[in-house]
Design an enzyme around this catalytic site. Structure first.
Site, mmCIF file in Angstrom:
data_model
loop_
_atom_site.group_PDB
_atom_site.id
_atom_site.type_symbol
_atom_site.label_atom_id
_atom_site.label_comp_id
_atom_site.label_asym_id
_atom_site.label_seq_id
_atom_site.Cartn_x
_atom_site.Cartn_y
_atom_site.Cartn_z
ATOM 1 N N SER A 1 0.848 -1.200 0.000
ATOM 2 C CA SER A 1 0.000 0.000 0.000
ATOM 3 C C SER A 1 0.882 1.248 0.000
ATOM 4 O O SER A 1 2.101 1.150 0.230
ATOM 5 C CB SER A 1 -0.885 0.006 1.251
ATOM 6 N N ASP B 1 -1.223 -1.799 -4.016
ATOM 7 C CA ASP B 1 -2.584 -1.871 -3.484
ATOM 8 C C ASP B 1 -3.152 -0.446 -3.370
ATOM 9 O O ASP B 1 -2.500 0.437 -2.798
ATOM 10 C CB ASP B 1 -2.504 -2.535 -2.098
ATOM 11 N N ASP C 1 -7.132 3.041 -7.930
ATOM 12 C CA ASP C 1 -8.406 3.050 -7.213
ATOM 13 C C ASP C 1 -9.131 4.371 -7.455
ATOM 14 O O ASP C 1 -8.960 5.346 -6.717
ATOM 15 C CB ASP C 1 -8.154 2.828 -5.715
ATOM 16 N N HIS D 1 -11.726 -7.142 -2.277
ATOM 17 C CA HIS D 1 -10.982 -6.476 -1.202
ATOM 18 C C HIS D 1 -11.702 -6.743 0.112
ATOM 19 O O HIS D 1 -12.817 -7.263 0.136
ATOM 20 C CB HIS D 1 -10.942 -4.963 -1.453
ATOM 21 N N SER E 1 -10.686 -10.253 4.866
ATOM 22 C CA SER E 1 -10.197 -10.970 6.047
ATOM 23 C C SER E 1 -11.357 -11.597 6.811
ATOM 24 O O SER E 1 -12.455 -11.032 6.864
ATOM 25 C CB SER E 1 -9.432 -10.009 6.982
ATOM 26 N N ASN F 1 -8.047 -10.237 -1.286
ATOM 27 C CA ASN F 1 -7.105 -9.377 -0.545
ATOM 28 C C ASN F 1 -7.204 -9.598 0.957
ATOM 29 O O ASN F 1 -8.300 -9.500 1.536
ATOM 30 C CB ASN F 1 -7.436 -7.907 -0.813
HETATM 31 P P1 13P Z 1 -8.838 -6.626 5.005
HETATM 32 O O1 13P Z 1 -8.808 -5.396 5.835
HETATM 33 O O2 13P Z 1 -10.165 -7.319 5.094
HETATM 34 O O3 13P Z 1 -7.701 -7.553 5.267
HETATM 35 O O4 13P Z 1 -8.691 -6.166 3.459
HETATM 36 C C1 13P Z 1 -7.429 -5.892 2.898
HETATM 37 C C2 13P Z 1 -7.522 -5.251 1.559
HETATM 38 O O5 13P Z 1 -8.543 -5.198 0.905
HETATM 39 C C3 13P Z 1 -6.268 -4.697 1.018
HETATM 40 O O6 13P Z 1 -6.492 -4.038 -0.190
HETATM 41 O O1 G3H Z 2 -6.806 -1.976 1.966
HETATM 42 C C1 G3H Z 2 -5.844 -1.537 2.575
HETATM 43 C C2 G3H Z 2 -4.806 -2.368 3.194
HETATM 44 O O2 G3H Z 2 -5.314 -3.028 4.320
HETATM 45 C C3 G3H Z 2 -3.580 -1.570 3.475
HETATM 46 O O3 G3H Z 2 -3.740 -0.794 4.617
HETATM 47 O O4 G3H Z 2 -3.103 1.495 3.876
HETATM 48 O O5 G3H Z 2 -2.988 0.818 6.311
HETATM 49 O O6 G3H Z 2 -1.322 -0.091 4.663
HETATM 50 P P1 G3H Z 2 -2.724 0.452 4.891
HETATM 51 ZN ZN ZN Z 3 -8.391 -3.050 -0.332
#
Ligand code: 13P
Ligand code: G3H
Ligand code: ZN
Length: 312
Positions: A50, A82, A104, A213, A216, A256
């Site tokens: 990210s 990402d 995005d 996305h 989790s 993701n």
């Molecule tokens: P989670 O927060 O559900 O792990 O999603 C991660 C994500 O979409 C990263 O782009």
């Molecule tokens: O979708 C986002 C990911 O979980 C990355 O998160 O921007 O805090 O690194 P972050």
């Molecule tokens: Zn995401």
């Protein structure tokens, strides 16, 4: 083996009814935990970075860590940006060795999203890099963006063909009820995803990879470990695994996962430090954290994604 794009991975995943895990990486232990599990399961893998991760660890460190993981495992690994927010970050990642980027534009109007995505696709394809676009808006918290449930919106199936044909994107992230972070549903709320939307999109975009996305599952085992060892995570709720398995059997080729890794890593550190309060060597408390990453990634590969044994 060199870094690969996701093209061949997605084609095989689509045909085989499974998905590839796209795991967020921020440091060496996370890269190692993920890729050690993938190696043992002979699974293809996407490591994604990210903007926040680039800021934290620096672009060059992350690229070198991923290159080291390829040398160590000989696995097909794609390196993906990402949630690229603008053309400039996508260009920096394309120029800097990534094989895949996400632009995005989901917060923009349909026409603005198309214009921005098309610009990134033109540059990426000229450099052999693939692009993920997004239509629809997920709720939840990312580093710089916090989308409330009211501002979230499902992907409209009637927009997807035009978006894909006018932009030339290689994959499409959609919103069907998943969300970012560890608090995806309210306590007592029945977790639900709009499989009707996914199926309709699958019909309109035959043989085209869809991305999920916010996928989790928020393992309660790790939440419990965190809470038993001095943490305080109330009401952390994720996407039920059977829903992700169903999505993987349909058009979803990339799933993701970030929050699950964060929880596993934090659980490992908390548990170790609670049991060994006198220790202060980072190698001691980062080892169990790395092992928990490996454990959760193996679990995903085998029980959720279905990509064990599918390395090209
Ligand atoms: P989670 O927060 O559900 O792990 O999603 C991660 C994500 O979409 C990263 O782009
Ligand atoms: O979708 C986002 C990911 O979980 C990355 O998160 O921007 O805090 O690194 P972050
Ligand atoms: Zn995401």
């Amino acid at each position: 083996m060199a870094l690969v794009t996701t093209k061949e991975m997605f084609q095989k995943a689509y045909e085989g009814g499974y998905a590839i895990g796209a795991f967020n990486v921020n440091n060496m232990e996370i890269v190692q935990g993920i890729t050690e599990a993938a190696k043992e399961e002979n699974a293809p893998i996407i490591l994604q970075v990210s903007a926040g991760a680039r800021k934290y660890a620096k672009h060059a460190y992350l690229v070198k860590l991923v290159e080291a993981a390829i040398a160590d495992t000989d696995l097909p690994i794609a390196l993906h940006l990402d949630h690229g927010a603008d053309f400039e970050i996508c260009k920096a990642c394309i120029d800097g060795g990534f094989t895949s980027v996400m632009i995005d534009g989901s917060h923009l109007s349909f026409e603005e999203n198309i214009a921005l995505t098309k610009k990134v696709v033109e540059y990426a394809h000229a450099h052999g890099v693939v692009v993920e676009g997004e239509l629809g808006r997920l709720a939840g918290v990312e580093d710089d963006v916090n989308v409330s449930a009211e501002d979230a919106s499902y992907t409209r199936p009637d927009e997807v063909e035009e978006f894909v044909s006018r932009t030339g994107v290689d994959s499409l992230a959609i919103a069907i009820g998943t969300s970012h972070g560890a608090f995806k549903f309210k306590p007592g709320q029945k977790p639900e995803l709009r499989f009707d939307i996914l199926e309709e999109i699958g019909k309109r975009l035959p043989n085209f990879p869809i991305v999920l996305h916010g996928a989790s599952s928020v393992s309660q085992e790790y939440v419990k470990l965190i809470n038993e060892n001095g943490g305080k995570l109330d009401d952390a709720i994720g996407i039920p695994e059977e829903m992700l398995r169903k999505a993987a059997s349909l058009a979803v080729c990339k799933i993701n996962i970030d929050s699950d890794l964060r929880l596993a890593f934090t659980a490992g550190i908390r548990e170790y430090m609670n049991q060994n309060p006198e220790h202060f060597d980072p190698r001691q408390y980062l080892s169990p954290a790395r092992n928990y990453i490996k454990e959760i990634v193996r679990h995903k590969i085998v029980n959720v994604l279905g990509c064990s044994g599918k390395a090209l």
